[in-house]
Design a protein around this motif. Structure first.
Motif, short mmCIF file in Angstrom:
data_model
loop_
_atom_site.label_atom_id
_atom_site.label_comp_id
_atom_site.label_asym_id
_atom_site.label_seq_id
_atom_site.Cartn_x
_atom_site.Cartn_y
_atom_site.Cartn_z
N PHE A 175 0.80 -1.22 0.00
CA PHE A 175 0.00 0.00 0.00
C PHE A 175 0.85 1.28 0.00
O PHE A 175 0.30 2.39 -0.03
CB PHE A 175 -0.94 0.00 1.21
N ALA A 176 2.16 1.15 0.03
CA ALA A 176 3.03 2.33 0.04
C ALA A 176 3.01 3.04 -1.32
O ALA A 176 2.78 2.42 -2.36
CB ALA A 176 4.45 1.93 0.40
N ARG A 177 3.25 4.36 -1.30
CA ARG A 177 3.36 5.11 -2.54
C ARG A 177 4.62 4.67 -3.27
O ARG A 177 5.66 4.40 -2.67
CB ARG A 177 3.42 6.60 -2.24
N LYS A 178 4.54 4.63 -4.58
CA LYS A 178 5.65 4.07 -5.37
C LYS A 178 6.02 4.98 -6.54
O LYS A 178 5.22 5.82 -6.96
CB LYS A 178 5.29 2.67 -5.88
N LYS A 179 7.22 4.74 -7.06
CA LYS A 179 7.65 5.43 -8.28
C LYS A 179 8.65 4.54 -9.01
O LYS A 179 9.23 3.61 -8.43
CB LYS A 179 8.29 6.78 -7.95
N LYS A 180 8.83 4.82 -10.29
CA LYS A 180 9.73 4.03 -11.12
C LYS A 180 11.08 4.75 -11.25
O LYS A 180 11.12 5.96 -11.50
CB LYS A 180 9.12 3.79 -12.49
N VAL A 181 12.18 4.00 -11.07
CA VAL A 181 13.52 4.58 -11.20
C VAL A 181 14.34 3.70 -12.13
O VAL A 181 14.04 2.52 -12.32
CB VAL A 181 14.23 4.70 -9.84
N ILE A 202 9.22 -9.43 -7.94
CA ILE A 202 9.93 -9.78 -9.17
C ILE A 202 10.46 -11.20 -9.05
O ILE A 202 11.23 -11.52 -8.14
CB ILE A 202 11.10 -8.82 -9.44
N CYS A 203 10.06 -12.06 -9.98
CA CYS A 203 10.55 -13.44 -9.92
C CYS A 203 10.58 -14.07 -11.31
O CYS A 203 9.71 -13.84 -12.13
CB CYS A 203 9.69 -14.27 -8.98
N PRO A 204 11.63 -14.87 -11.56
CA PRO A 204 11.63 -15.71 -12.77
C PRO A 204 10.52 -16.75 -12.64
O PRO A 204 10.30 -17.29 -11.56
CB PRO A 204 13.01 -16.36 -12.74
N TYR A 205 9.82 -17.02 -13.75
CA TYR A 205 8.70 -17.97 -13.68
C TYR A 205 8.73 -18.92 -14.86
O TYR A 205 8.81 -18.46 -15.99
CB TYR A 205 7.37 -17.22 -13.66
N PRO A 206 8.59 -20.25 -14.65
CA PRO A 206 8.66 -20.88 -13.34
C PRO A 206 10.07 -20.77 -12.76
O PRO A 206 10.98 -20.43 -13.49
CB PRO A 206 8.28 -22.33 -13.63
N PRO A 207 10.21 -21.00 -11.45
CA PRO A 207 9.28 -21.65 -10.52
C PRO A 207 8.38 -20.69 -9.75
O PRO A 207 7.61 -21.13 -8.91
CB PRO A 207 10.23 -22.36 -9.55
N PRO A 241 10.21 -15.51 -5.70
CA PRO A 241 10.63 -14.12 -5.87
C PRO A 241 12.12 -13.91 -5.57
O PRO A 241 12.65 -14.41 -4.58
CB PRO A 241 9.77 -13.37 -4.84
N VAL A 242 12.77 -13.17 -6.46
CA VAL A 242 14.14 -12.72 -6.21
C VAL A 242 14.11 -11.42 -5.42
O VAL A 242 14.95 -11.17 -4.56
CB VAL A 242 14.90 -12.54 -7.54
N MET A 243 13.11 -10.59 -5.70
CA MET A 243 12.90 -9.36 -4.95
C MET A 243 11.45 -9.31 -4.46
O MET A 243 10.53 -9.60 -5.22
CB MET A 243 13.18 -8.12 -5.81
N ILE A 244 11.29 -8.92 -3.21
CA ILE A 244 9.97 -8.83 -2.60
C ILE A 244 9.74 -7.40 -2.15
O ILE A 244 10.65 -6.78 -1.59
CB ILE A 244 9.86 -9.80 -1.40
N VAL A 276 7.52 -7.72 -12.82
CA VAL A 276 8.23 -6.46 -13.03
C VAL A 276 7.46 -5.60 -14.04
O VAL A 276 6.95 -6.11 -15.05
CB VAL A 276 9.67 -6.72 -13.50
N SER A 277 7.35 -4.30 -13.76
CA SER A 277 6.59 -3.42 -14.65
C SER A 277 7.32 -3.17 -15.95
O SER A 277 6.70 -2.87 -16.97
CB SER A 277 6.30 -2.10 -13.94
N ASP A 278 8.64 -3.28 -15.94
CA ASP A 278 9.46 -3.07 -17.15
C ASP A 278 10.10 -4.40 -17.52
O ASP A 278 11.10 -4.81 -16.91
CB ASP A 278 10.53 -2.02 -16.88
#
Length: 541
Positions: A471-477, A491-496, A499-502, A528-530
């Motif tokens: 719910f935190a405010r976010k921005k793209k960098v 962000i996670c490779p799929y499969p499996p 998440p690599v980043m949470i 990931v958005s990008d």
């Protein structure tokens, strides 16, 4: 003939033990004679034996009867029992799926308050798998994991779980407000694979939280992992129950466990309180259909039901539900022998491939703390040939028509199941043999494939819990500016799907390097958005 005779010896004794283990350290003491509540089989017009009940499929039968009614239909779905089914899809799969795609008609029961064929089918499943209660899931194991965590964890309470848990566990913490206490699993850099969870790791996590005065709401374990690595759920369950802590097992890849003497025992047989299984993975239900099993007296079954009602669709697919009933019935017919052929083929496959030059076979020696691996999950490494798993997988698919289950930076994992045939095993072995020969003709056997020296999440630092970060405010960098910032996307490779980043974690160089490595090797990065990974969403706080 008693029902327990239909199960393997290990299964029968283990299931009996699991039903009597209410005295292993629960939060509340029970009367000496009390046992876990077991469902009663539903009898219709006459009393029939348990063996006869095990051979029928009540939901499949009800769906068949309803579909063959000569009815004037003024109900959903809009294709009206196939009369208006899209022609392109009819040409592909025929009319029968549409004819049987029915809504919650009275005779088909209601998933949220079952009294008829769904209830009977779930009770039969509970008997087979050794649970006190079983729920059918049409939202996959993801839905079951979310319900299990939501039912056991309240806002501000701690959930102990491995950092390589499926993303559904992360989303469950967003829903519940639970705070993670991560266990960092053992990592093997040659394979780029993580292991399960050990007893000592769980005990350390519990003690650390208790010293901080924090409440441990539940312990969450993935066993087996995607690669088939099994944790010692029995010992972990005993430890947790001594503190009154429920154990949730993500058993998505283990619905078949316990049904053959060469297979590991299931989570329920080892004392888990909740086990969520993807019945569609190794058993034979339709994709997206799963089961949630409850055992013991620690977890409130009413809370489980309410959580499932919150999370599941109010318009469940009866094709999915009936497929769960059918898969259970198929397994009930010959539970001791149904996996004989699959296990024989798995052994044959491993023997055919283990001696191919330049090919490594994942075995128990890789992770000494985890001596049990599902024999139906085979993982082969290609790094000695200078190939990544993605490169080898492309060759197998393109040149040999072999399609794998899981591709990694260093290996490929293949799932053996009830439908595997010897011709396909030979094609797989031949394909890998050709890859080896072609690679060796171009280069010496040497390790040239890039790999990481450590897991991408060994140095995690949490600033916000999953719910706060959601719910935190976010921005793209730009990705170059993201180092040290608070991650704002999963962000996670799929499969499996690990998440690599949470969201809420500090973005580290090792995590960024790993993501770029697997992306360059051909992995699909989800969340990931990008998709080009030139930028990352961060929490703007």
């Amino acid at each position: 003939m008693s029902f327990l005779l239909l199960l393997p010896t290990c299964s029968a004794s283990s299931i009996s033990a699991s039903k009597e283990r209410g005295n292993i350290g629960p939060a509340k003491k029970h009367d000496e004679g009390s046992t876990v509540r077991t469902p009663k089989l539903v009898s219709r017009e006459k009393v029939v034996s348990i063996a006869q009940l095990n051979s029928i499929s009540p939901l499949v039968s009800a769906l068949k009867t309803s579909a063959h009614q000569n009815a004037a239909s003024f109900h959903f779905p809009g294709h009206n029992r196939g009369r208006a089914a899209p022609s392109s899809l009819v040409q592909l799969i025929g009319l029968k799926p549409f004819i049987h795609d029915l809504p919650e008609l009275p005779q088909l029961d209601n998933l949220f308050s079952p009294e008829g064929p769904i209830l009977e089918a779930q009770k039969l499943a509970a008997k087979l798998f050794g649970s006190s209660e079983t729920w059918f899931l049409v939202g996959g194991t993801t839905c079951g994991i979310q319900a299990a965590i939501l039912a056991t964890c309240s806002p501000g309470e701690y959930l102990i779980l491995p950092r390589n848990s499926h993303l559904s566990a992360i989303s469950a913490m967003v829903l519940s407000g639970a705070i993670p206490k991560y266990i960092i699993p053992e990592y093997d850099c040659n394979w780029d694979i993580t292991s399960g969870v050990t007893l000592s790791q769980v005990e350390k996590a519990i003690n650390e939280l208790h010293m901080e005065g924090q409440k441990v709401a539940a312990v969450f374990i993935t066993s087996p992992t995607y690669h088939g690595i099994c944790s010692n759920v029995k010992n972990i369950s005993k430890l947790c129950h001594s503190y009154g802590i429920p154990v949730i097992v993500d058993e998505a890849h283990g619905a078949h466990l316990g049904f053959h003497h060469k297979l590991p025992c299931s989570a329920l047989q080892q004392g888990a309180d909740l086990a969520v299984q993807s019945t569609h993975k190794v058993l034979c239900s339709l994709t997206q259909s799963s089961m949630l099993h409850l055992s013991g007296n620690i977890v409130d079954r009413e809370r489980i039901s309410k959580c499932l009602q919150t999370l599941q669709s109010t318009s469940p697919s009866y094709l999915l539900l009936a497929s769960l009933d059918a898969a259970r019935a198929e397994l009930s017919e010959k539970p001791e022998t149904i996996f004989n052929n699959a296990i024989d083929l798995a052994i044959e496959t491993k023997n055919l491939i283990r001696n191919i030059p330049g090919i490594s076979v994942l075995g128990t020696s890789v992770f000494s703390n985890f001596p049990v691996i599902d024999p139906l999950r085979l993982t082969f490494g290609f790094w000695q040939l200078g190939l990544s798993g993605f490169e080898a997988d492309d060759i197998l698919d393109r040149d040999h028509g072999v399609i794998s289950e899981l591709v990694g930076t260093r290996s490929i994992t293949f799932a053996i199941n009830l439908g595997t045939c010897r011709d396909h095993v030979k094609r797989l072995a031949s394909g890998i043999k050709n890859i080896s020969a072609a690679s060796l003709s171009l280069r010496k056997i040497t390790e040239t494939a890039d790999h990481c020296d450590s897991a991408p999440f060994t140095d995690i630092s949490i600033c916000l819990n999953p719910r706060e970060s959601f719910f935190a405010r976010k921005k793209k960098v730009d990705i170059g500016e993201s180092l040290g910032r608070i991650c704002g996307e999963l962000i996670c490779p799929y499969p499996p799907g690990i998440p690599v980043m949470i969201p809420g974690e500090i973005i580290t160089k090792s995590a960024l390097d790993y993501l770029l490595l697997v992306k360059n090797k051909g992995a699909v990065i989800s969340g990931v958005s990008d998709p080009l990974l030139s930028s990352i969403v961060v929490c703007d706080i």
